[in-house]
Design a protein around this motif. Structure first.
Motif, PDB file in Angstrom:
ATOM      1  N   ALA A 136      -8.603  -1.233 -14.489  1.00 58.46           N
ATOM      2  CA  ALA A 136      -9.921  -0.947 -13.941  1.00 58.46           C
ATOM      3  C   ALA A 136     -10.182   0.543 -14.069  1.00 58.46           C
ATOM      4  CB  ALA A 136     -10.023  -1.379 -12.478  1.00 58.46           C
ATOM      5  N   VAL A 137     -11.343   0.890 -14.616  1.00 61.24           N
ATOM      6  CA  VAL A 137     -11.742   2.288 -14.733  1.00 61.24           C
ATOM      7  C   VAL A 137     -12.279   2.742 -13.385  1.00 61.24           C
ATOM      8  CG1 VAL A 137     -13.292   3.898 -15.887  1.00 61.24           C
ATOM      9  CG2 VAL A 137     -12.268   2.016 -17.182  1.00 61.24           C
ATOM     10  N   VAL A 138     -11.616   3.719 -12.780  1.00 59.48           N
ATOM     11  CA  VAL A 138     -12.029   4.240 -11.468  1.00 59.48           C
ATOM     12  C   VAL A 138     -11.764   5.742 -11.403  1.00 59.48           C
ATOM     13  CG1 VAL A 138     -11.593   2.063 -10.249  1.00 59.48           C
ATOM     14  CG2 VAL A 138      -9.793   3.758 -10.398  1.00 59.48           C
ATOM     15  N   ARG A 139     -12.625   6.458 -10.711  1.00 62.72           N
ATOM     16  CA  ARG A 139     -12.436   7.874 -10.386  1.00 62.72           C
ATOM     17  C   ARG A 139     -11.967   8.723 -11.567  1.00 62.72           C
ATOM     18  NH1 ARG A 139     -13.145   9.461  -5.448  1.00 62.72           N
ATOM     19  NH2 ARG A 139     -13.582   7.877  -3.873  1.00 62.72           N
ATOM     20  N   GLY A 140     -12.543   8.476 -12.717  1.00 63.84           N
ATOM     21  CA  GLY A 140     -12.201   9.251 -13.891  1.00 63.84           C
ATOM     22  C   GLY A 140     -10.842   8.930 -14.466  1.00 63.84           C
ATOM     23  N   GLY A 141     -10.186   7.912 -13.951  1.00 61.54           N
ATOM     24  CA  GLY A 141      -8.877   7.496 -14.435  1.00 61.54           C
ATOM     25  C   GLY A 141      -8.832   5.999 -14.617  1.00 61.54           C
ATOM     26  N   LEU A 142      -7.623   5.441 -14.563  1.00 60.12           N
ATOM     27  CA  LEU A 142      -7.454   4.020 -14.831  1.00 60.12           C
ATOM     28  C   LEU A 142      -6.404   3.421 -13.913  1.00 60.12           C
ATOM     29  CD1 LEU A 142      -8.495   1.953 -17.059  1.00 60.12           C
ATOM     30  CD2 LEU A 142      -6.265   2.288 -18.135  1.00 60.12           C
ATOM     31  N   LEU A 143      -6.806   2.364 -13.196  1.00 63.26           N
ATOM     32  CA  LEU A 143      -5.831   1.544 -12.483  1.00 63.26           C
ATOM     33  C   LEU A 143      -5.167   0.615 -13.494  1.00 63.26           C
ATOM     34  CD1 LEU A 143      -7.619   0.402  -9.189  1.00 63.26           C
ATOM     35  CD2 LEU A 143      -5.638   1.921  -9.368  1.00 63.26           C
ATOM     36  N   VAL A 144      -3.848   0.518 -13.433  1.00 63.32           N
ATOM     37  CA  VAL A 144      -3.102  -0.356 -14.335  1.00 63.32           C
ATOM     38  C   VAL A 144      -2.124  -1.194 -13.508  1.00 63.32           C
ATOM     39  CG1 VAL A 144      -1.518  -0.511 -16.292  1.00 63.32           C
ATOM     40  CG2 VAL A 144      -3.263   1.286 -16.245  1.00 63.32           C
ATOM     41  N   ALA A 145      -2.232  -2.497 -13.633  1.00 60.85           N
ATOM     42  CA  ALA A 145      -1.325  -3.405 -12.931  1.00 60.85           C
ATOM     43  C   ALA A 145      -0.122  -3.691 -13.814  1.00 60.85           C
ATOM     44  CB  ALA A 145      -2.037  -4.708 -12.579  1.00 60.85           C
ATOM     45  N   GLU A 146       1.046  -3.266 -13.334  1.00 62.69           N
ATOM     46  CA  GLU A 146       2.322  -3.550 -13.980  1.00 62.69           C
ATOM     47  C   GLU A 146       3.246  -4.074 -12.885  1.00 62.69           C
ATOM     48  OE1 GLU A 146       5.731  -1.272 -16.690  1.00 62.69           O
ATOM     49  OE2 GLU A 146       4.794  -0.245 -14.997  1.00 62.69           O
ATOM     50  N   PRO A 147       3.076  -5.361 -12.519  1.00 61.57           N
ATOM     51  CA  PRO A 147       3.816  -5.887 -11.364  1.00 61.57           C
ATOM     52  C   PRO A 147       5.290  -5.501 -11.380  1.00 61.57           C
ATOM     53  CG  PRO A 147       2.331  -7.553 -12.232  1.00 61.57           C
ATOM     54  CD  PRO A 147       2.293  -6.394 -13.191  1.00 61.57           C
ATOM     55  N   PRO A 148       5.793  -5.091 -10.193  1.00 60.33           N
ATOM     56  CA  PRO A 148       5.133  -5.099  -8.877  1.00 60.33           C
ATOM     57  C   PRO A 148       4.345  -3.834  -8.564  1.00 60.33           C
ATOM     58  CG  PRO A 148       7.412  -4.438  -8.620  1.00 60.33           C
ATOM     59  CD  PRO A 148       7.227  -4.714 -10.082  1.00 60.33           C
ATOM     60  N   HIS A 149       4.042  -3.033  -9.573  1.00 67.84           N
ATOM     61  CA  HIS A 149       3.374  -1.758  -9.340  1.00 67.84           C
ATOM     62  C   HIS A 149       1.894  -1.833  -9.689  1.00 67.84           C
ATOM     63  CE1 HIS A 149       7.392  -0.005  -9.042  1.00 67.84           C
ATOM     64  NE2 HIS A 149       7.686  -0.567 -10.194  1.00 67.84           N
ATOM     65  N   LEU A 150       1.098  -1.137  -8.902  1.00 72.61           N
ATOM     66  CA  LEU A 150      -0.286  -0.849  -9.256  1.00 72.61           C
ATOM     67  C   LEU A 150      -0.367   0.664  -9.390  1.00 72.61           C
ATOM     68  CD1 LEU A 150      -3.156  -1.790  -9.777  1.00 72.61           C
ATOM     69  CD2 LEU A 150      -3.596  -1.638  -7.313  1.00 72.61           C
ATOM     70  N   ASP A 171       3.669  -3.560  -4.216  1.00 72.04           N
ATOM     71  CA  ASP A 171       3.781  -5.003  -4.010  1.00 72.04           C
ATOM     72  C   ASP A 171       2.620  -5.741  -4.669  1.00 72.04           C
ATOM     73  OD1 ASP A 171       1.797  -4.148  -2.307  1.00 72.04           O
ATOM     74  OD2 ASP A 171       2.593  -5.131  -0.516  1.00 72.04           O
ATOM     75  N   TYR A 172       2.210  -5.251  -5.831  1.00 71.71           N
ATOM     76  CA  TYR A 172       1.157  -5.916  -6.585  1.00 71.71           C
ATOM     77  C   TYR A 172       1.804  -6.982  -7.472  1.00 71.71           C
ATOM     78  CZ  TYR A 172      -3.244  -6.559  -9.069  1.00 71.71           C
ATOM     79  OH  TYR A 172      -4.409  -7.098  -9.600  1.00 71.71           O
ATOM     80  N   GLY A 173       2.099  -8.128  -6.891  1.00 71.86           N
ATOM     81  CA  GLY A 173       2.749  -9.204  -7.618  1.00 71.86           C
ATOM     82  C   GLY A 173       4.202  -8.902  -7.911  1.00 71.86           C
ATOM     83  N   ASN A 174       4.740  -9.590  -8.906  1.00 74.56           N
ATOM     84  CA  ASN A 174       6.140  -9.422  -9.284  1.00 74.56           C
ATOM     85  C   ASN A 174       6.294  -9.811 -10.747  1.00 74.56           C
ATOM     86  OD1 ASN A 174       6.720 -12.425  -9.424  1.00 74.56           O
ATOM     87  ND2 ASN A 174       6.166 -12.242  -7.255  1.00 74.56           N
ATOM     88  N   GLN A 175       7.512  -9.656 -11.265  1.00 80.85           N
ATOM     89  CA  GLN A 175       7.759  -9.962 -12.676  1.00 80.85           C
ATOM     90  C   GLN A 175       8.356 -11.351 -12.886  1.00 80.85           C
ATOM     91  OE1 GLN A 175       6.950  -8.569 -15.409  1.00 80.85           O
ATOM     92  NE2 GLN A 175       6.307  -6.509 -14.827  1.00 80.85           N
TER      93      GLN A 175
END
Length: 540
Positions: A136-150, A171-175
């Motif tokens: 997701a493009v936010v605040r001039g940067g990018l959110l990237v989901a790489e479970p379990p990391h956001l 805790d953004y999901g898991n692998q």
């Protein structure tokens, strides 16, 4: 007896090469359906494999080697295209490569430098990711989901590559299971970022990330309409949604079985491919395939998208598009609403909006573009069933047509009406606050959404008064954007809400009710509270 070896293999395979997806006691007989070869087509060749409804055309925007195994795309406010590439997914028929060892996942940024409509410049924004699944493009940067990391990545020196990394959540999901895991990252109308298959939502307030508990909804992909209702699906249930904001149903602990969230909106799950589909995971089960070999019902539904551009004919505005990569097609549903209930119906009787004769065409995501077109992300990957669920039957199907390789292809297409040109994508980053407020009246949903997000992120003082004027005007959908923007930056007031409550459009009135909550907690009676109570008599 051209396929006698395959029949023999499938008869012996359960005892020789049992897969994780095999069900005890089931006999996985080879399909009697003759499946044609599935050679790798170039992007130009693949265009000829499509059957698209009359009045529309399709063109490719980018392809390999520029991108590989794409699963999601996002435009930034200036029209650059971020592409999430899940290059670790099923690199072999045995699923090697998605665990320990080198990670191949990445995010690339594509640009069209010569204005011909095709991307010609690619920069790797971030790489060395393990099975990334949302951006997701936010605040001039990018959110990237790489479970379990956001993660939140930023490019601070302007070279197009991320050089700053912040963990938003651990805790953004898991692998453990790529097919049932958090994804989506939709900046929604209420300025929270929602996901599919995840119990939390996120937002950034003054540089700090907040979390909020929500219902778990959907499997892969999430979208919204002009009002801000969320829609999603599961692999065998093509279109579901929240008729009311789910938070209201969560907060009353005595409401044990609330209706209104996660509602099935499309009852008919039939599919209408233009090629035979024996290569689906349960193709050996009775009823999975029709007599002619085509997939009977959705089995890999994903990536719902409400079309909100201005290029398509007006009856397509607000239509719900859905991907079915197992059957190589894209569905279009027309939505109707009566008494608060939304119903989704196939726009084309016994047919699909787009279908391909190419077995490797794997539409896995859809997006409204800044130019008004509908964008399709094609993973172009032979095996799309993860090893956790892969059956012996499907593995044999894949090997018989050499679908296990190559794995580093991928395409992005756009669909437009015949005779209509793409609109020039606005460069929103450079606009002033008042200029962004003016964009909230755009006919293009992407433009309105992005303008609202920038207004919230920039908090430009000069935008307050024009935002308040627009919110009070009661226009749909522009006033909804203005109300939520003001709510996020703390510049809404009771008088403004009272004016919006008199809007002729019921969804503007409903939005005004929602943003009034902070003013209803005061002790004693007040004009706004009495007005809200009186609206229980509103027929809408």
């Amino acid at each position: 007896m051209k396929y006698s070896w395959l029949l023999l293999f499938c008869a012996l395979a359960p005892s020789l090469l049992a897969q994780n997806g095999d069900k005890p006691g089931e006999t996985q007989e080879a399909s009697p359906i003759h499946a044609p070869p599935a050679p790798v087509l170039t992007a130009e060749q693949a265009l000829k494999s499509f059957q698209l409804q009359p009045g529309f055309r399709i063109e490719f925007v980018a392809s390999e080697p520029m991108i590989q195994a794409p699963v999601e795309i996002e435009f930034d406010p200036d029209g650059r295209l971020y592409v999430l590439e899940m290059r670790d997914f099923m690199r072999t028929a045995d699923g090697d490569g998605d665990g320990d060892g080198p990670h191949h996942g990445r995010v690339s940024v594509l640009e069209d430098t010569d204005g011909d409509g095709r991307m010609d410049k690619s920069t790797v924004f971030v790489d060395d990711l393990l099975m990334p699944r949302a951006i997701a493009v936010v605040r001039g940067g990018l959110l990237v989901a790489e479970p379990p990391h956001l993660w939140f990545f930023q490019d601070t020196d302007g070279d197009g590559k991320a050089d700053k990394k912040e963990e938003v959540s651990s805790d953004y999901g898991n692998q453990s299971n790529p097919e049932h895991n958090a994804n989506g990252l939709l900046w929604a109308r209420d300025n929270w970022i929602y996901s599919a298959n995840h119990p939390l939502r996120y937002r950034n307030i003054n540089g700090y990330w907040e979390k909020g508990v929500i219902q778990v909804r959907g499997q892969w992909g999430i979208t919204e309409d002009d009002y801000g209702r969320l829609f999603f699906n599961s692999n065998s249930d093509q279109f579901r949604g929240d008729l009311v904001a789910g938070g209201y149903l969560l907060r009353n602990t005595n409401f044990k079985a609330p209706f209104g969230a996660n509602v099935q909106l499309a009852r008919d799950q039939s599919t209408f491919p233009v090629r035979v589909n024996p290569g689906v995971n349960r193709g050996y089960q009775k009823g999975t395939l029709r007599v002619d070999g085509t997939l009977a019902q959705f089995t890999a539904a994903c990536a719902p998208c409400i079309y909100r551009g201005e290029l398509f004919p007006t009856n397509f505005y607000g239509a719900a598009f859905v991907c079915e990569p197992a059957a190589n097609l894209v569905r279009c549903n027309f939505l109707s609403e009566m008494d608060g209930m939304v119903t989704a119906t196939n726009a084309f009787r016994n047919a699909e909006f787009l279908a391909s004769k190419d077995e490797r065409f794997r539409p896995v995501n859809l997006l409204n573009g800044p130019d008004g077109a509908l964008y399709i992300v094609d993973m172009y990957h032979g095996i799309i069933q993860h090893k956790i669920y892969l059956t012996t039957y499907l593995r044999a199907q894949a090997l018989s047509r050499h679908l296990e390789a190559p794995v580093d292809n991928g395409r992005i297409y756009r669909v437009l009406p015949v005779g209509r040109k793409r609109r020039a994508a606005p460069r929103l980053n450079s606009l002033s606050g008042p200029e962004l407020v003016a964009q909230l009246r755009s006919r293009n949903g992407w433009t309105r959404d992005t303008a609202q997000q920038l207004l919230v992120e920039k908090r430009d003082f000069q935008s307050i008064e024009p935002l308040q004027d627009l919110a009070a005007a009661g226009e749909y959908p522009a006033s909804i954007h203005a109300l939520w923007a003001l709510n996020a930056i703390g510049e809404i007031n009771a008088d403004l809400i009272l004016r919006a409550l008199s809007s002729p459009h019921p969804k503007v009135r409903a939005t005004a009710v929602r943003v009034s909550e902070a003013f209803l907690r005061a002790e004693g009676k007040n004009e706004l509270g009495e007005k809200i109570i009186s609206m229980a008599k509103d027929p809408e």
